[in-house]
Design an enzyme around this catalytic site. Sequence first.
Site, PDB file in Angstrom:
ATOM      1  N   GLY A  57       0.329  66.616  17.546  1.00  0.00           N
ATOM      2  CA  GLY A  57      -0.008  67.627  17.741  1.00  0.00           C
ATOM      3  C   GLY A  57      -1.347  68.256  17.290  1.00  0.00           C
ATOM      4  O   GLY A  57      -2.344  67.267  17.323  1.00  0.00           O
ATOM      5  N   CYS A  58      -1.303  69.353  16.889  1.00  0.00           N
ATOM      6  CA  CYS A  58      -2.724  69.816  16.373  1.00  0.00           C
ATOM      7  C   CYS A  58      -3.215  68.850  15.169  1.00  0.00           C
ATOM      8  O   CYS A  58      -2.458  68.664  14.248  1.00  0.00           O
ATOM      9  CB  CYS A  58      -2.591  71.266  15.877  1.00  0.00           C
ATOM     10  SG  CYS A  58      -3.901  71.993  14.911  1.00  0.00           S
ATOM     11  N   PHE A  59      -4.408  68.440  15.162  1.00  0.00           N
ATOM     12  CA  PHE A  59      -5.039  67.585  14.404  1.00  0.00           C
ATOM     13  C   PHE A  59      -5.233  68.376  13.142  1.00  0.00           C
ATOM     14  O   PHE A  59      -5.149  67.635  12.088  1.00  0.00           O
ATOM     15  CB  PHE A  59      -6.058  66.678  14.869  1.00  0.00           C
ATOM     16  CG  PHE A  59      -7.183  67.486  15.513  1.00  0.00           C
ATOM     17  CD1 PHE A  59      -7.809  68.702  15.384  1.00  0.00           C
ATOM     18  CD2 PHE A  59      -7.699  66.730  16.594  1.00  0.00           C
ATOM     19  CE1 PHE A  59      -8.728  69.246  15.890  1.00  0.00           C
ATOM     20  CE2 PHE A  59      -9.034  67.091  17.111  1.00  0.00           C
ATOM     21  CZ  PHE A  59      -9.283  68.657  16.885  1.00  0.00           C
TER      22      PHE A  59
END
Length: 179
Positions: free
Chosen positions: A14-16
């Site tokens: 998901g969000c890095f």
Amino acid sequence: MAETHNETATFAGGCFWCMDAEFSTIPGVSKVVSGYTGGHVRNPSYEEVSSGSTGHVEAIEVTYDPAKVTYAQLLDIFWHNIDPLDEYGQFCDKGSQYRAGIFYHSPEQKALAEASKTKVKALFKQDLATVITPASEFFPAEDYHQDYYIKNKLRYKMYRGGCGRDDRIEQLWRDKPAP
């Protein structure tokens, strides 16, 4: 003095920003780079990847010293920071660009990743959405995405809480042993 031989691990969760924050403080990890991998566009921008049209996922590239932290340990950290059941993305981020994955760099990494996935699947007693695939070219994200959790602490904290990431991770893993 012995020369250090660093290795590379690539994970999408998901969000890095959130993945970067989880791996950057691990002893033996010397560098975490936020970026994009797995797509068909060379050197994509955040806007292009966010549109879902490039085939890339937001990912992190982890440089680590296997004498200090093993790939198996990194896999454990990975699994405990994603929702392995969500086939549509991760937490509040939905779309193919946010799917969870392990991108292996060697046959040994592939074998370890597959073994860890088998263990996690047994813990949840169902199929997992997380993919395991060969690593492909990795493109670093724009500078403002690197170490975002440090550079923009308040904004990062608000995003992470608002996205429900920590609540979902707690719900998933609270009664499960380490894989």
